[in-house]
Design a protein around this motif. Sequence first.
Motif, PDB file in Angstrom:
ATOM      1  N   UNK A  88     -55.776  25.766  -2.847  1.00  0.00           N
ATOM      2  CA  UNK A  88     -55.465  25.394  -4.224  1.00  0.00           C
ATOM      3  C   UNK A  88     -54.087  25.938  -4.613  1.00  0.00           C
ATOM      4  N   UNK A  89     -53.360  25.232  -5.496  1.00  0.00           N
ATOM      5  CA  UNK A  89     -52.019  25.687  -5.895  1.00  0.00           C
ATOM      6  C   UNK A  89     -52.104  26.995  -6.662  1.00  0.00           C
ATOM      7  N   UNK A  90     -50.958  27.672  -6.843  1.00  0.00           N
ATOM      8  CA  UNK A  90     -50.932  28.964  -7.549  1.00  0.00           C
ATOM      9  C   UNK A  90     -51.457  28.841  -8.972  1.00  0.00           C
ATOM     10  N   UNK A  91     -51.726  30.017  -9.615  1.00  0.00           N
ATOM     11  CA  UNK A  91     -52.246  29.988 -10.996  1.00  0.00           C
ATOM     12  C   UNK A  91     -51.293  29.256 -11.930  1.00  0.00           C
ATOM     13  N   UNK A  92     -51.796  28.833 -13.090  1.00  0.00           N
ATOM     14  CA  UNK A  92     -50.952  28.092 -14.051  1.00  0.00           C
ATOM     15  C   UNK A  92     -49.749  28.925 -14.499  1.00  0.00           C
ATOM     16  N   UNK A  93     -48.729  28.200 -14.959  1.00  0.00           N
ATOM     17  CA  UNK A  93     -47.532  28.844 -15.496  1.00  0.00           C
ATOM     18  C   UNK A  93     -47.836  29.503 -16.831  1.00  0.00           C
ATOM     19  N   UNK A  94     -47.092  30.553 -17.149  1.00  0.00           N
ATOM     20  CA  UNK A  94     -47.109  31.093 -18.500  1.00  0.00           C
ATOM     21  C   UNK A  94     -46.376  30.105 -19.391  1.00  0.00           C
ATOM     22  N   UNK A  95     -47.047  29.648 -20.459  1.00  0.00           N
ATOM     23  CA  UNK A  95     -46.496  28.644 -21.384  1.00  0.00           C
ATOM     24  C   UNK A  95     -46.322  27.295 -20.705  1.00  0.00           C
ATOM     25  N   UNK A  96     -47.144  27.016 -19.692  1.00  0.00           N
ATOM     26  CA  UNK A  96     -47.076  25.735 -19.005  1.00  0.00           C
ATOM     27  C   UNK A  96     -48.366  25.467 -18.263  1.00  0.00           C
ATOM     28  N   UNK A  97     -48.429  24.289 -17.606  1.00  0.00           N
ATOM     29  CA  UNK A  97     -49.666  23.914 -16.918  1.00  0.00           C
ATOM     30  C   UNK A  97     -49.335  22.852 -15.879  1.00  0.00           C
ATOM     31  N   UNK A  98     -50.275  22.689 -14.938  1.00  0.00           N
ATOM     32  CA  UNK A  98     -50.126  21.630 -13.938  1.00  0.00           C
ATOM     33  C   UNK A  98     -50.585  20.311 -14.541  1.00  0.00           C
ATOM     34  N   UNK A  99     -49.925  19.227 -14.167  1.00  0.00           N
ATOM     35  CA  UNK A  99     -50.327  17.913 -14.645  1.00  0.00           C
ATOM     36  C   UNK A  99     -51.682  17.541 -14.052  1.00  0.00           C
ATOM     37  N   UNK A 100     -52.532  16.846 -14.800  1.00  0.00           N
ATOM     38  CA  UNK A 100     -53.840  16.440 -14.256  1.00  0.00           C
ATOM     39  C   UNK A 100     -53.679  15.385 -13.173  1.00  0.00           C
ATOM     40  N   UNK A 101     -54.746  15.201 -12.422  1.00  0.00           N
ATOM     41  CA  UNK A 101     -54.749  14.170 -11.405  1.00  0.00           C
ATOM     42  C   UNK A 101     -54.484  14.681 -10.003  1.00  0.00           C
ATOM     43  N   UNK A 102     -54.393  15.976  -9.837  1.00  0.00           N
ATOM     44  CA  UNK A 102     -54.177  16.513  -8.495  1.00  0.00           C
ATOM     45  C   UNK A 102     -55.477  16.470  -7.706  1.00  0.00           C
ATOM     46  N   UNK A 103     -55.363  16.634  -6.375  1.00  0.00           N
ATOM     47  CA  UNK A 103     -56.555  16.507  -5.532  1.00  0.00           C
ATOM     48  C   UNK A 103     -56.670  17.707  -4.603  1.00  0.00           C
ATOM     49  N   UNK A 104     -57.827  17.822  -4.009  1.00  0.00           N
ATOM     50  CA  UNK A 104     -58.071  18.951  -3.103  1.00  0.00           C
ATOM     51  C   UNK A 104     -58.891  18.434  -1.918  1.00  0.00           C
ATOM     52  N   UNK A 105     -58.598  18.750  -0.677  1.00  0.00           N
ATOM     53  CA  UNK A 105     -57.495  19.648  -0.280  1.00  0.00           C
ATOM     54  C   UNK A 105     -56.141  18.939  -0.357  1.00  0.00           C
ATOM     55  N   UNK A 106     -55.087  19.734  -0.198  1.00  0.00           N
ATOM     56  CA  UNK A 106     -53.730  19.208  -0.262  1.00  0.00           C
ATOM     57  C   UNK A 106     -53.167  19.102   1.148  1.00  0.00           C
ATOM     58  N   UNK A 107     -52.565  17.959   1.421  1.00  0.00           N
ATOM     59  CA  UNK A 107     -51.987  17.723   2.732  1.00  0.00           C
ATOM     60  C   UNK A 107     -50.515  18.138   2.739  1.00  0.00           C
ATOM     61  N   UNK A 108     -49.957  18.181   3.923  1.00  0.00           N
ATOM     62  CA  UNK A 108     -48.527  18.497   4.080  1.00  0.00           C
ATOM     63  C   UNK A 108     -47.675  17.506   3.284  1.00  0.00           C
ATOM     64  N   UNK A 109     -46.709  18.012   2.544  1.00  0.00           N
ATOM     65  CA  UNK A 109     -45.777  17.254   1.699  1.00  0.00           C
ATOM     66  C   UNK A 109     -46.379  16.803   0.385  1.00  0.00           C
ATOM     67  N   UNK A 110     -47.669  17.109   0.135  1.00  0.00           N
ATOM     68  CA  UNK A 110     -48.221  16.834  -1.192  1.00  0.00           C
ATOM     69  C   UNK A 110     -47.510  17.704  -2.227  1.00  0.00           C
ATOM     70  N   UNK A 111     -47.359  17.144  -3.426  1.00  0.00           N
ATOM     71  CA  UNK A 111     -46.681  17.858  -4.509  1.00  0.00           C
ATOM     72  C   UNK A 111     -47.616  18.018  -5.692  1.00  0.00           C
ATOM     73  N   UNK A 112     -47.415  19.106  -6.412  1.00  0.00           N
ATOM     74  CA  UNK A 112     -48.112  19.339  -7.679  1.00  0.00           C
ATOM     75  C   UNK A 112     -47.038  19.530  -8.739  1.00  0.00           C
ATOM     76  N   UNK A 113     -47.133  18.731  -9.787  1.00  0.00           N
ATOM     77  CA  UNK A 113     -46.121  18.791 -10.844  1.00  0.00           C
ATOM     78  C   UNK A 113     -46.615  19.654 -12.009  1.00  0.00           C
ATOM     79  N   UNK A 114     -45.730  20.477 -12.545  1.00  0.00           N
ATOM     80  CA  UNK A 114     -46.011  21.318 -13.703  1.00  0.00           C
ATOM     81  C   UNK A 114     -45.178  20.867 -14.885  1.00  0.00           C
ATOM     82  N   UNK A 115     -45.734  21.058 -16.079  1.00  0.00           N
ATOM     83  CA  UNK A 115     -44.996  20.788 -17.308  1.00  0.00           C
ATOM     84  C   UNK A 115     -45.119  22.007 -18.220  1.00  0.00           C
ATOM     85  N   UNK A 116     -44.088  22.211 -19.023  1.00  0.00           N
ATOM     86  CA  UNK A 116     -44.094  23.318 -19.976  1.00  0.00           C
ATOM     87  C   UNK A 116     -44.669  22.866 -21.299  1.00  0.00           C
ATOM     88  N   UNK A 117     -45.191  23.816 -22.042  1.00  0.00           N
ATOM     89  CA  UNK A 117     -45.721  23.518 -23.368  1.00  0.00           C
ATOM     90  C   UNK A 117     -44.589  23.062 -24.283  1.00  0.00           C
TER      91      UNK A 117
END
Length: 940
Positions: free
Chosen positions: A762-791
Amino acid sequence: MHVLTKSCILLLWMHTLTFVKSQDNPGACTLEDFKKYHLYDGNFDISGMQASYPGGRQVRVGCNVGYSGFFKLICVEGKWQHRGTNCQPRSCGHPGDAQFADFQLRKGDDFVFGSEVVYTCHKGFQMVSRTNFRRCMAEGWDGVIPVCEAQQCPSINVPDTVNVMGDAEEATYGNVVQFSCKSSNYILKGAREIYCDENGDWKGLEAGNPKCEVVKCEPPRIENGFVLGDIKEYNEREILNYECNPQYKRVQELPSRCTKNGDRAEWTPTPECEEVKCELTLPPLRGTTYEPAYRNRFSPGETIRVTCGERYWIVGTRTLSVETTCKKDGEWTVRPVCQEVACSRPHDGLLSPRESWRWDSKKLGDTVRYTCRSGYKRKDGVTQATCTRDGWEPNPLCQEIKCRRQHFNNADITGKIQAEYRYNDRVQYNCRRGYKGSFTLTCREDGWHGSNVCTAITGCPTTSFDRRLKVLPHGDKLYFTCEDGYKLLTKGWWGEATCVDGVWSGVESCIEEQKCGEVPVIPNGEGILGSTEGQGQGQSQEIISIVCNEGYSAKIDEIPCLDGQWNLNGSLDAICEPNQGNCSPPPKVENAVIATLYQKQYPSGSEVTYQCRDKYTREGEAMIKCTAGEWEELNIQCILYCDQLMDETLDFTAEKEKYMTGETIEYQCKNRAGITGTATCQHGNWAKTTECEEKCRVPETPAGLTITTDVTDNQIRKGQYLTFACEDSNHIIKGNATLECLENGRWSNPLPTCEAAKDCRRPPPPLSNGRAKPGTRYPYRHNDKVEYVCDTDYGMEGGPFITCVDGDWVGEMRCRPAQGCGKPPPLSDGDTKSSTKYQYQHNERVEYKCQEYYVMEGGPFKTCKDGNWTGEIRCLRPCTVNRDDMNRHNIQFKHVRDDKLYSEHNDVIGFECKRGYRHDGAVGMRQKCEHGVIHLPTCQ
């Protein structure tokens, strides 16, 4: 009257009889009952029917002429019943087609009795029959099928000089006749093409009957310009002499000649004047920015600032930023283009010629190891040169080995005395009086070789001084001053000398007190010491005669000596002033620069020297001189050439240092016996017919591994690289992904392989004052990306993605308080819909609009996002279709009644040829407006 009376009595009797019979036979059916029958109509023939029929009687009823059918009446209990069908009109069949005509029903709905058809001749044909219709009668169609004949146009007579293509004597509708001149020295006047129309008239003769005339041009009307002279007609090939109004210039500098173009005489190129403007490339070339940045055309006198990126400079000035001004001729004082900083190959002849290939295509920061030729050495002991904004450093790369004259207080040079001596020069010294011996020094790379071997005989003598000099020895020091009435040549009333190797060093001379001594330094000139005879006293007076450098004039001719002081009467800087009639900057020479700093004004007498660009050689005089405000006539060309071919794999004899385009040399391959070839100089580069160097064969790759380098003939040259990648994005390269081709066709490393990459947790914990975008999947394959957005009200640094790379998450980011924005950026060919502010909050947005006829692409909003304005907006310029241009192309709008002079981006406009002209086919008749450009078709 008697007969009429008898008939009336008979009818009355029959009616009475019928009535009586019907009364007697109540089951009978009558003719009157049939007339009231619901199927009865006027098409039945009842002339043979009786007035009454008894019950059970069957009666067959016929049809009138032109009708057919079967109808039977049955009398049943006093009422009629029927069998069969009503009478129908008799059919005449098809009326017959007429050649070159159509027909239609004028009466009736079908080809049956009573119907009528009318024939109409096709367009271009006329009816020659007496009637144009046919009627369906009982016996069939009456008359005959009408006849139509083609309309014929009258015969046309043309002069013998005209060539006729087509039938001009017996032409019928649709026939086309074209005209041209039999001689190429003539042009056609009047109609070029006519056609016979549907009325038997020739169309196209509005331009006049065709005739051939000698090529002549009339003086054109030039907008914003005028024709010189009063010539009414120009012969073929004659040049039009015209000028443009002030602040306008010729669109083309080529002379306009009276030229035959097809069947027209016209001026080629078209004499046109356009407003003098300086243009910029928008968007700017890479590494270039403008201020202001929203315009691309400027009037003479307007100034812009051009700024280059970190690795760029402005060619000519070699600076990061410069102001350039639009000149009256539409050119910039400095070309507003930034180019990547590059260093050309040095051509000072001081480098070792064997290493010239090392200097090709070097950019800012590149280094080159080098050596100097014999007699020269690398500056400051460096071993490599570095490409900088100021050229190669060190500068110069090689300096001549020189030794400055060595001064000894106890020895003098024998022979010629020089300030500097060259490499390997030998200088002979003889010891002075009081010393014995002699010695020789030799100039080497590290300085003089040899030593002073003079041996002192005694100490420093105090005799043989100037008699006007009073001296006081004190140990190894000697203090001196001048007798009364004299003074030292330099300032001060006493001096000091030191005993060095038996000689007093620093002793000065004495001059009379009324004399002035040393000549001062005069800027831009020099002073020559002289004297003049005194008037009435027989005494001479010291003066300085002024001699100014070339291009400068002396404000005063001489400086007198008064009471022991030079009477300057002002500043030394004002003595030599620049001459009047200075020259503007020297003219430009293609592919050349001037080897001096740029000046706005050059004084009369100044000289400048042109230096050709790298790979160009000079023909003509390199130096021109400014005289009375005018430069000498320029006689220089820079011609592209090739250096000697430097290729270690070739064996050939170089006869020259430079080769011009088209020259060829022959060579043999050193490492490939018997293989020969030729190399041809082509615009500064050598083109070889045969390659001699070793190449590496591209290896076969295993499944899953692919080559990303473009490969020709399945081979790679020595020194080139082959790059690999995995076909499956979930695999990674193991080993070296890049291989270099070495000597003898060997690769620098083994072939890499592809292996499946590891999944990520699983990706690292959420950002302070931010969060990961929904729709991610598990497990994550090589070159998969997780996008974060700030509040809201927070901006992101780094990111916004983290990537799974072979089992590990890669990527850093943080959310910090978002920044506001300044004024929104300007929009080329557009503006904001409302007035703007000086400061905007994060997420605040501004709406834009484009000028009339411009189409917006993107937008219409730009949004302040953490200190930056986001949102792509462009105003796509319209196309302008000029009436004059359309007339020159002999075209007009199709399906457009009003002149549509402006067309929006992506509009498609249809054109058609004017009457009497035909499309040449080069450009289609339907054209799309794209980014302000629309291509016009041409009709001839």
